[in-house]
Write a protein that holds these residues in place. Sequence first.
Motif, PDB file in Angstrom:
ATOM      1  N   LYS A  13       0.627  -1.104  -0.070  1.00 50.51           N
ATOM      2  CA  LYS A  13      -0.069  -0.061  -0.060  1.00 50.51           C
ATOM      3  C   LYS A  13       0.762   1.095  -0.137  1.00 50.51           C
ATOM      4  O   LYS A  13       0.693   1.988  -0.769  1.00 50.51           O
ATOM      5  CB  LYS A  13      -1.171  -0.120   1.179  1.00 50.51           C
ATOM      6  CG  LYS A  13      -2.217  -1.063   1.174  1.00 50.51           C
ATOM      7  CD  LYS A  13      -2.889  -0.979   2.193  1.00 50.51           C
ATOM      8  CE  LYS A  13      -4.092  -2.082   2.413  1.00 50.51           C
ATOM      9  NZ  LYS A  13      -4.609  -1.992   3.686  1.00 50.51           N
ATOM     10  N   TYR A  16       2.136   1.627  -3.489  1.00 53.56           N
ATOM     11  CA  TYR A  16       1.235   1.949  -4.524  1.00 53.56           C
ATOM     12  C   TYR A  16       1.001   3.399  -4.178  1.00 53.56           C
ATOM     13  O   TYR A  16       0.884   4.115  -5.204  1.00 53.56           O
ATOM     14  CB  TYR A  16      -0.130   1.416  -4.137  1.00 53.56           C
ATOM     15  CG  TYR A  16      -1.309   1.539  -4.894  1.00 53.56           C
ATOM     16  CD1 TYR A  16      -1.557   0.945  -6.161  1.00 53.56           C
ATOM     17  CD2 TYR A  16      -2.261   2.672  -4.554  1.00 53.56           C
ATOM     18  CE1 TYR A  16      -2.507   0.965  -6.980  1.00 53.56           C
ATOM     19  CE2 TYR A  16      -3.323   2.975  -5.310  1.00 53.56           C
ATOM     20  CZ  TYR A  16      -3.390   2.329  -6.680  1.00 53.56           C
ATOM     21  OH  TYR A  16      -4.322   2.705  -7.371  1.00 53.56           O
ATOM     22  N   LYS A  17       1.021   3.858  -3.039  1.00 57.52           N
ATOM     23  CA  LYS A  17       0.693   5.458  -3.033  1.00 57.52           C
ATOM     24  C   LYS A  17       2.034   6.257  -3.600  1.00 57.52           C
ATOM     25  O   LYS A  17       1.582   7.271  -4.271  1.00 57.52           O
ATOM     26  CB  LYS A  17       0.685   5.843  -1.524  1.00 57.52           C
ATOM     27  CG  LYS A  17       0.451   7.387  -1.155  1.00 57.52           C
ATOM     28  CD  LYS A  17       0.484   7.524   0.509  1.00 57.52           C
ATOM     29  CE  LYS A  17       0.394   8.653   0.973  1.00 57.52           C
ATOM     30  NZ  LYS A  17      -0.608   9.502   0.699  1.00 57.52           N
ATOM     31  N   ILE A  94      -1.146  -5.049  -5.298  1.00 58.97           N
ATOM     32  CA  ILE A  94      -1.989  -5.752  -4.451  1.00 58.97           C
ATOM     33  C   ILE A  94      -2.506  -7.052  -4.909  1.00 58.97           C
ATOM     34  O   ILE A  94      -2.567  -8.007  -4.176  1.00 58.97           O
ATOM     35  CB  ILE A  94      -3.221  -4.801  -4.203  1.00 58.97           C
ATOM     36  CG1 ILE A  94      -2.772  -3.485  -3.833  1.00 58.97           C
ATOM     37  CG2 ILE A  94      -4.202  -5.198  -3.336  1.00 58.97           C
ATOM     38  CD1 ILE A  94      -1.753  -3.304  -2.617  1.00 58.97           C
TER      39      ILE A  94
END
Length: 151
Positions: A13, A16-17, A94
């Motif tokens: 995560k 990803y950000k 993910i």
Amino acid sequence: MEHLFESVLNNRKFLYKILTETPNEDLLKIPEGFRNNIWWNIAHTVITPQILVYKFSGLQMRVPEELVDKFKKGTVPDGNATDEEIKEIAAFLISTLEWMKEDYNNGLFKNYSSYTTSANVTLNKVEDALAFNLFHEGLHRGAIIALQKMF
């Protein structure tokens, strides 16, 4: 194993950000003294467990072979990334982890070919590969943070 998968998910995560919020120009920069860029480090974290977990278990990897060839150990960034490639890797951050967890819980990883990593850690079973992957992703997270400080 649940905690391990959760730890990897938290890192994914975070990646990803970074991937979705960092301008492409910064993703692709290779600062002086560095061998690669943020983009390569993130894509590499998607590819490596495909090799360590799936390939060494004798299973089909869940990402295209051309991505493996482009981002596996020993490769260097070519300085390019299309918006499509970035979106593909962002989705894989993910989804590949979700598939891996599902495949593990369904008992798909029955065999494993031992492998000694460049960190001189010998992986003898899939659980070794999953644990090593968390360490590996941490190394690349550190590299990404160092790269971000260069801008």
